[in-house]
Design an enzyme around this catalytic site. Structure first.
Site, PDB file in Angstrom:
ATOM      1  CB  CYS A 120      -0.925  -0.089   1.036  1.00  0.00           C
ATOM      2  SG  CYS A 120      -1.985   1.503   1.292  1.00  0.00           S
TER       3      CYS A 120
ATOM      4  NE  ARG B 226      -5.545   1.481 -10.439  1.00  0.00           N
ATOM      5  CZ  ARG B 226      -4.694   2.218 -11.029  1.00  0.00           C
ATOM      6  NH1 ARG B 226      -5.047   3.569 -11.134  1.00  0.00           N
ATOM      7  NH2 ARG B 226      -3.473   1.639 -11.474  1.00  0.00           N
TER       8      ARG B 226
END
Length: 330
Positions: free
Chosen positions: A102, A229
């Protein structure tokens, strides 16, 4: 067949990436319905789990229909990571995953997520602490390195395998790149082609079409693909990729009816999971994605994101079908 510990996945599985504020049970259920082979929860703070933070605990919710499913944890402290792995184990997921990728500042500032790429020894210790504290297979999601001058995924992969991880997913960017530029899969392929590696290696980054999925499968020879995504507002991408790989042909595009059904299911499942007020609120961010590309949709989008009641929202979705036409591909 691809195996993660004792978990059996189909040849060249498609994984749903763990995404903060996205990969919750209603979204995962939609992706499972449309062909995802393995899914992960949103990432969960090890410190939050130990403090019994309500938001962290709620992210532990998993359901039998979504199996196999992994729960992803992050943190920078060995003891906290080991303890949180035991807490995770109690809800009986199929996999414990560690987030070392992340890039967002609030995670990196705590010395977690992609920050750990700057200290491979710490990464190894954190991973070993988790592996040693659970009987579940442990997997890792990470990036190529901190920046272009410190791409260390080749060493990272070997060392994490040595302490017992059962699969590795690599996003083909550095932390410095965030989500900009093009993902570099050549470094991921280098890991896969390392004769020392025997665990599955999954690639992640920029897969947004069946053509690209097939091209990358053939070009890089990895064990599977993780999609993030591109699945937001478009869960159909998993079955579209599978169909294209099997036949060389495209599935028909989702119709407006398909899109309304997905939005309605997402809303209903969110309300079932979290109650009407929170479920309605948390689904709002998805409507733009489900109805992307439909001309003159602004008025309806505004209604969808400002209406509070489940019944009223379902009536608006009925209106969308009538106004824009059933059966229409969009």
């Amino acid at each position: 067949m691809v195996k993660i510990g004792t978990i059996e996945l189909p040849d060249f599985p498609l994984l749903l990436a763990p995404m903060e504020d996205v990969s919750d049970p209603p979204f995962r259920r939609l992706c499972k319905l449309h062909g995802a082979d393995l899914m992960y929860s949103e990432f969960i703070s090890s410190e939050g789990l130990i403090r019994d933070a309500m938001k962290s605990r709620q992210k532990l919710d998993i359901f039998d229909y979504e199996r196999p499913v992994g729960i992803q944890i992050f943190g920078g402290d060995e003891e906290a990571m080991a303890l949180s792995a035991k807490i995770v184990e109690a809800v009986n997921p199929d996999i414990v995953d560690i987030n070392f990728g992340c890039p967002v500042k609030k995670v990196v500032c705590k010395g977690a997520g992609a920050a750990v790429l700057k200290d491979v020894d710490l990464m190894v210790r954190l991973t070993k602490a988790v592996v040693d504290s659970t009987h579940l297979p442990v997997t890792v999601k990470t990036r190529l390195g901190w920046d272009e001058n410190s791409i260390n995924i080749y060493e990272v992969a070997e060392r994490l395998q040595d302490v017992g991880i059962k699969a590795l997913s690599v996003h083909g960017r550095t932390r410095a790149q965030m989500y900009k530029g093009e993902a570099d899969w050549t470094e991921i392929a280098r890991v896969k082609n390392n004769p020392r590696m025997h665990i599955p290696i999954f690639g992640n980054g920029d897969i947004d079409s069946p053509e690209k999925a097939l091209e990358y499968k053939d070009k890089y020879g990895l064990d599977g693909i993780m999609i993030g995504r591109a699945a937001i507002g478009y869960p159909w991408i998993f079955n579209e990729i599978k169909h294209y790989m099997a036949t060389g042909k495209h599935l028909p595009a989702p119709t407006l009816e398909d899109r309304v059904e997905a939005a309605r299911n997402h809303l209903t499942w969110a309300v079932d999971w979290k109650g009407e007020r929170v479920g309605v609120f948390e689904t709002r961010r998805h409507y733009t994605n489900y109805f992307k590309g439909i001309p003159n949709f602004k008025e309806y989008r505004q209604k969808l994101v400002s209406t509070d009641g489940l019944q009223d929202l379902n009536l608006i979705l009925d209106d969308v079908l009538q106004k824009f036409g059933e059966g229409q591909a969009v």
